[in-house]
Scaffold this motif. Structure first.
Motif, PDB file in Angstrom:
ATOM      1  N   THR A   7       4.996  -2.700   2.562  1.00 53.87           N
ATOM      2  CA  THR A   7       4.803  -4.011   1.942  1.00 53.87           C
ATOM      3  C   THR A   7       4.664  -5.061   3.027  1.00 53.87           C
ATOM      4  OG1 THR A   7       6.102  -3.365   0.007  1.00 53.87           O
ATOM      5  CG2 THR A   7       5.809  -5.729   0.395  1.00 53.87           C
ATOM      6  N   ARG A   8       3.651  -5.912   2.877  1.00 54.33           N
ATOM      7  CA  ARG A   8       3.453  -7.045   3.777  1.00 54.33           C
ATOM      8  C   ARG A   8       3.536  -8.329   2.966  1.00 54.33           C
ATOM      9  NH1 ARG A   8      -0.152 -10.820   5.589  1.00 54.33           N
ATOM     10  NH2 ARG A   8      -0.209 -11.197   7.854  1.00 54.33           N
ATOM     11  N   SER A   9       4.383  -9.249   3.407  1.00 63.15           N
ATOM     12  CA  SER A   9       4.572 -10.475   2.644  1.00 63.15           C
ATOM     13  C   SER A   9       4.659 -11.672   3.578  1.00 63.15           C
ATOM     14  CB  SER A   9       5.854 -10.390   1.804  1.00 63.15           C
ATOM     15  OG  SER A   9       6.058 -11.593   1.081  1.00 63.15           O
ATOM     16  N   THR A  44      14.926 -20.736   5.396  1.00 57.46           N
ATOM     17  CA  THR A  44      14.245 -20.044   6.493  1.00 57.46           C
ATOM     18  C   THR A  44      14.366 -18.534   6.314  1.00 57.46           C
ATOM     19  OG1 THR A  44      14.806 -21.853   8.005  1.00 57.46           O
ATOM     20  CG2 THR A  44      14.151 -19.749   8.988  1.00 57.46           C
ATOM     21  N   PRO A  45      13.245 -17.823   6.173  1.00 59.56           N
ATOM     22  CA  PRO A  45      13.325 -16.363   6.029  1.00 59.56           C
ATOM     23  C   PRO A  45      13.731 -15.700   7.337  1.00 59.56           C
ATOM     24  CG  PRO A  45      11.034 -17.066   6.170  1.00 59.56           C
ATOM     25  CD  PRO A  45      11.852 -18.317   6.110  1.00 59.56           C
ATOM     26  N   LEU A  46      14.623 -14.707   7.241  1.00 60.70           N
ATOM     27  CA  LEU A  46      15.060 -13.955   8.411  1.00 60.70           C
ATOM     28  C   LEU A  46      14.470 -12.546   8.455  1.00 60.70           C
ATOM     29  CD1 LEU A  46      18.846 -14.945   8.491  1.00 60.70           C
ATOM     30  CD2 LEU A  46      16.923 -15.999   9.709  1.00 60.70           C
ATOM     31  N   GLY A  47      13.842 -12.143   7.353  1.00 60.34           N
ATOM     32  CA  GLY A  47      13.198 -10.835   7.328  1.00 60.34           C
ATOM     33  C   GLY A  47      13.646 -10.004   6.137  1.00 60.34           C
ATOM     34  N   ALA A  48      12.886  -8.961   5.847  1.00 64.63           N
ATOM     35  CA  ALA A  48      13.207  -8.029   4.770  1.00 64.63           C
ATOM     36  C   ALA A  48      12.754  -6.640   5.191  1.00 64.63           C
ATOM     37  CB  ALA A  48      12.509  -8.442   3.474  1.00 64.63           C
ATOM     38  N   ASP A  49      13.535  -5.629   4.845  1.00 62.69           N
ATOM     39  CA  ASP A  49      13.126  -4.262   5.155  1.00 62.69           C
ATOM     40  C   ASP A  49      13.975  -3.288   4.352  1.00 62.69           C
ATOM     41  OD1 ASP A  49      11.603  -2.274   6.276  1.00 62.69           O
ATOM     42  OD2 ASP A  49      12.036  -2.812   8.342  1.00 62.69           O
ATOM     43  N   TRP A  50      13.490  -2.051   4.282  1.00 62.89           N
ATOM     44  CA  TRP A  50      14.229  -0.961   3.671  1.00 62.89           C
ATOM     45  C   TRP A  50      15.191  -0.371   4.700  1.00 62.89           C
ATOM     46  CZ3 TRP A  50      13.725   0.028  -1.462  1.00 62.89           C
ATOM     47  CH2 TRP A  50      12.603  -0.500  -2.112  1.00 62.89           C
ATOM     48  N   VAL A  51      16.371   0.023   4.215  1.00 59.37           N
ATOM     49  CA  VAL A  51      17.345   0.723   5.053  1.00 59.37           C
ATOM     50  C   VAL A  51      17.062   2.220   4.927  1.00 59.37           C
ATOM     51  CG1 VAL A  51      19.790   1.150   5.485  1.00 59.37           C
ATOM     52  CG2 VAL A  51      19.044  -1.077   4.606  1.00 59.37           C
ATOM     53  N   PRO A  52      16.680   2.903   6.014  1.00 56.89           N
ATOM     54  CA  PRO A  52      16.365   4.332   5.886  1.00 56.89           C
ATOM     55  C   PRO A  52      17.610   5.138   5.515  1.00 56.89           C
ATOM     56  CG  PRO A  52      15.608   3.441   7.999  1.00 56.89           C
ATOM     57  CD  PRO A  52      16.515   2.426   7.390  1.00 56.89           C
ATOM     58  N   THR A  60      10.831 -15.901   0.815  1.00 61.71           N
ATOM     59  CA  THR A  60      12.040 -15.094   0.745  1.00 61.71           C
ATOM     60  C   THR A  60      11.824 -13.640   1.148  1.00 61.71           C
ATOM     61  OG1 THR A  60      11.613 -14.647  -1.598  1.00 61.71           O
ATOM     62  CG2 THR A  60      13.037 -16.524  -1.066  1.00 61.71           C
ATOM     63  N   MET A  61      10.581 -13.181   1.224  1.00 59.89           N
ATOM     64  CA  MET A  61      10.307 -11.784   1.529  1.00 59.89           C
ATOM     65  C   MET A  61       9.473 -11.603   2.788  1.00 59.89           C
ATOM     66  SD  MET A  61       9.562  -9.896  -2.085  1.00 59.89           S
ATOM     67  CE  MET A  61       9.398  -8.364  -1.185  1.00 59.89           C
ATOM     68  N   ARG A  62       9.343 -12.650   3.574  1.00 63.51           N
ATOM     69  CA  ARG A  62       8.428 -12.590   4.713  1.00 63.51           C
ATOM     70  C   ARG A  62       8.748 -11.422   5.641  1.00 63.51           C
ATOM     71  NH1 ARG A  62       8.380 -13.691   9.976  1.00 63.51           N
ATOM     72  NH2 ARG A  62       6.354 -14.265  10.887  1.00 63.51           N
ATOM     73  N   GLY A  63       7.698 -10.659   5.974  1.00 67.28           N
ATOM     74  CA  GLY A  63       7.857  -9.569   6.922  1.00 67.28           C
ATOM     75  C   GLY A  63       7.146  -8.315   6.478  1.00 67.28           C
ATOM     76  N   LEU A  64       7.298  -7.267   7.269  1.00 70.76           N
ATOM     77  CA  LEU A  64       6.837  -5.932   6.921  1.00 70.76           C
ATOM     78  C   LEU A  64       8.038  -5.120   6.472  1.00 70.76           C
ATOM     79  CD1 LEU A  64       4.391  -4.953   9.838  1.00 70.76           C
ATOM     80  CD2 LEU A  64       3.774  -5.551   7.485  1.00 70.76           C
ATOM     81  N   ARG A 118       0.858  -1.180   0.000  1.00 73.03           N
ATOM     82  CA  ARG A 118       0.000   0.000   0.000  1.00 73.03           C
ATOM     83  C   ARG A 118       0.896   1.232   0.000  1.00 73.03           C
ATOM     84  NH1 ARG A 118      -5.303  -0.917   0.460  1.00 73.03           N
ATOM     85  NH2 ARG A 118      -5.606   1.341   0.594  1.00 73.03           N
ATOM     86  N   VAL A 119       0.491   2.233  -0.786  1.00 65.16           N
ATOM     87  CA  VAL A 119       1.233   3.482  -0.885  1.00 65.16           C
ATOM     88  C   VAL A 119       0.330   4.602  -0.378  1.00 65.16           C
ATOM     89  CG1 VAL A 119       2.520   5.025  -2.390  1.00 65.16           C
ATOM     90  CG2 VAL A 119       2.492   2.574  -2.859  1.00 65.16           C
ATOM     91  N   ALA A 120       0.886   5.466   0.458  1.00 69.75           N
ATOM     92  CA  ALA A 120       0.111   6.535   1.090  1.00 69.75           C
ATOM     93  C   ALA A 120       0.669   7.895   0.694  1.00 69.75           C
ATOM     94  CB  ALA A 120       0.144   6.380   2.616  1.00 69.75           C
ATOM     95  N   LEU A 121      -0.231   8.879   0.656  1.00 66.29           N
ATOM     96  CA  LEU A 121       0.108  10.253   0.285  1.00 66.29           C
ATOM     97  C   LEU A 121      -0.591  11.184   1.255  1.00 66.29           C
ATOM     98  CD1 LEU A 121       1.456  12.082  -1.918  1.00 66.29           C
ATOM     99  CD2 LEU A 121      -0.733  11.985  -3.139  1.00 66.29           C
ATOM    100  N   ALA A 122       0.128  12.191   1.737  1.00 68.79           N
ATOM    101  CA  ALA A 122      -0.467  13.111   2.708  1.00 68.79           C
ATOM    102  C   ALA A 122       0.229  14.459   2.626  1.00 68.79           C
ATOM    103  CB  ALA A 122      -0.372  12.558   4.128  1.00 68.79           C
ATOM    104  N   GLY A 123      -0.504  15.505   3.022  1.00 70.20           N
ATOM    105  CA  GLY A 123       0.069  16.842   3.050  1.00 70.20           C
ATOM    106  C   GLY A 123      -0.707  17.737   3.988  1.00 70.20           C
ATOM    107  N   THR A 124       0.008  18.674   4.595  1.00 68.77           N
ATOM    108  CA  THR A 124      -0.616  19.586   5.560  1.00 68.77           C
ATOM    109  C   THR A 124      -0.968  20.935   4.970  1.00 68.77           C
ATOM    110  OG1 THR A 124       1.531  20.453   6.254  1.00 68.77           O
ATOM    111  CG2 THR A 124       0.697  18.531   7.432  1.00 68.77           C
ATOM    112  N   GLY A 125      -0.360  21.299   3.836  1.00 61.95           N
ATOM    113  CA  GLY A 125      -0.505  22.643   3.311  1.00 61.95           C
ATOM    114  C   GLY A 125       0.508  23.572   3.940  1.00 61.95           C
ATOM    115  N   PRO A 126       0.517  24.865   3.541  1.00 65.39           N
ATOM    116  CA  PRO A 126       1.538  25.808   4.014  1.00 65.39           C
ATOM    117  C   PRO A 126       1.434  26.060   5.507  1.00 65.39           C
ATOM    118  CG  PRO A 126       0.355  26.673   2.093  1.00 65.39           C
ATOM    119  CD  PRO A 126      -0.396  25.477   2.558  1.00 65.39           C
TER     120      PRO A 126
END
Length: 505
Positions: free
Chosen positions: A145-147, A259-267, A151-155, A72-80
């Protein structure tokens, strides 16, 4: 010159008199053209005018959709902000989410303040968030992403990154069972050329295929870390655009055999500095690997301090670590955190940046999961942040970890439309942190949240963490809340007749 004038100049004292006359004439001219000291120098002392940004964009690098995997992709904004001038000539006041390239219609369209989420379609490719007019200030997007795939199990969650010329990442590796990928996305109308520089535990890593990567306008290039530098146990990645601008992201996936150990993005981490803060290290059991990069030519002696809900302290036995020049140092924080979530403060005699790999374990016999934290910048009253998506419900919990590294801080947590709840004020003592269960802020299962430090508040670090109780073991992901881009400084223009220009009528 006449012969008579030449004879006069040869007389004693005549040449000195001429010099004095010339000096007097020059002084008079300078005085005539100099600013009148009785007139206030308003041009030099006037502050730059802060104008709301008129356009904003960010890339969501890889919304994976396949069997047993959804994004799922989210979009948000507060304005000026209230004290910013309105943007001029900015076009439509809309925020959109559309596939990279622009040929397909937008999958999400909203005004600000506002928010929305959408399930990514299969093979949609990278998505681009864009805002214009009053929807540009504070624009933020994220993907989650939820899987349950082996090989991709995790959030796996990440903030969609705006275009820039430099990105730093501390995390991932290229050993058996570990796959890291670098995503380079160009949402700009001009091509870009990028260098991907790698650092490892033994110093800089020679990776010729990472240099001079060309990325077409509206295109994306992906580089596999195990192809760039196989056998490297841990990485720091520096993405530098030598031409144009790009959005960069790094994803890490780990398995042990089948055995999956997890997946995630590196900030993305903040640029190397002598003081950095790594918020959002999850609590619980398992390893917490602090990884520190010293990218310069000098070794770094780094003092470590941990900030928890009970206050700040130097961990006994880990108060100082050494990071060798050009290398990534690694230590386990878990024995020093007592299972609590913490923020790591590093002070060094040479510039460093850092991240933390958290291996989260469940009950005996359950699968584990991983999450990353990174050196982050704080929010301020002038640069509040936005959490584009908060998800909560049965077996699913979202938490906001707030840290005040210096003075006391007060923040307002305000759900964005279509949510209608009033804001919740949270106070954080200096040198401590607070975990906020976001179900106490809103009962909605999906919402966006503005994180706004109050006037006079000290800087505040914010991290959103999502936990899920899954049948085979815990799911977890965390993403820092970066300072929003709300204004740009604009110089005040005044008429200056000496330029030969005049103001339009």
């Amino acid at each position: 010159m006449s012969p008579r004038g030449a004879r006069l100049l040869r007389r004693p004292g005549a040449q000195l008199l001429l010099v004095l006359l010339l000096l007097g004439t020059g002084t008079a001219a300078a005085l005539a053209t100099a600013p009148d000291p009785t007139v206030p120098a308003t041009r030099a002392t006037q502050p730059l005018r802060q104008v709301a940004v008129a356009r904003a964009g960010a890339a969501c690098p890889d919304p994976v959709v396949q069997e047993n995997t959804a994004t799922r992709v989210a979009l948000a904004g507060t304005g000026p902000l209230d004290d910013a001038d309105e943007p001029s000539g900015s076009g439509a006041d809309r925020a959109t989410l559309a596939p990279l390239g622009g040929d397909e219609p937008a999958v999400l369209d909203l005004s600000a303040p506002g928010s929305g989420t959408v399930a990514a379609a299969a093979d949609v490719g990278p998505l681009v968030a864009r805002g214009s007019g009053t929807a540009a200030p504070g624009l933020a997007a994220s993907q989650l992403t939820r899987s349950t795939e082996a090989t991709m199990r995790g959030l796996a969650g990440t903030i969609c990154a705006p275009s820039a010329t430099d990105f730093w990442f501390v995390g991932s590796g290229a050993v058996v069972g570990q796959r890291g990928r670098v995503y380079l996305t160009n949402i700009e109308p001009a091509p870009a050329v990028v260098d991907v520089t790698l650092y490892g535990p033994d110093g800089p890593v020679d990776a010729p295929d990472g240099r001079g990567v060309a990325i077409a306008a509206g295109g994306q290039e992906v580089r596999l870390l195990d192809a760039l530098a196989p056998g490297t146990t841990r990485f720091a990645v520096h993405v530098h655009a030598r031409q144009g601008r790009v959005s960069a992201a790094v994803r890490d996936l780990q398995v042990d055999g089948l055995t999956p150990l997890g997946a995630d993005w590196v900030p993305p981490a903040t640029s190397p500095a002598r003081r950095v803060l790594v918020p959002g290290v999850p609590g619980g059991t398992g390893e917490r690997r602090l990884q520190v990069l010293a990218p310069g030519d000098s070794d770094a002696i780094v003092r470590v301090r941990l900030i928890s809900e009970s206050g700040a302290f130097a961990p006994a036995g880990l108060d100082v670590i050494e990071a060798r020049a050009g290398s990534v140092a690694d230590v386990d924080l878990a024995p020093f955190t007592s299972g609590e979530p913490v923020t790591v403060e590093l002070e060094s005699d040479a510039p460093v940046t850092a991240g933390v790999l958290a291996r989260v374990t469940g009950a005996a016999g359950q699968l584990g999961e991983l999450a990353y934290a990174a050196a982050a910048a704080p929010l301020t009253p002038a640069t509040p942040g936005v959490v584009p998506e908060v998800r909560q419900g049965t077996n699913l919990r979202s938490t906001l970890l707030l840290t005040a590294p210096e003075g006391p801080a007060t923040v307002e947590l305000t759900p964005l439309p279509p949510a209608t709840e009033a804001g919740t004020e949270v106070r954080v003592s200096a040198g401590s942190q607070v975990s906020v269960d976001l179900s106490t802020v809103s009962t909605a299962e999906v919402l966006a949240l503005a994180v706004v430090p109050k006037a006079g508040s000290g800087p505040i670090l914010a991290v959103r963490q999502v936990d899920e109780t899954e049948a085979r073991g815990p799911f977890v992901t965390s993403s820092p809340v970066p300072p929003g881009r709300y204004t740009v400084p604009v110089p005040r223009v005044v008429a200056d007749l000496s330029t030969g220009l005049r103001t339009g009528r």
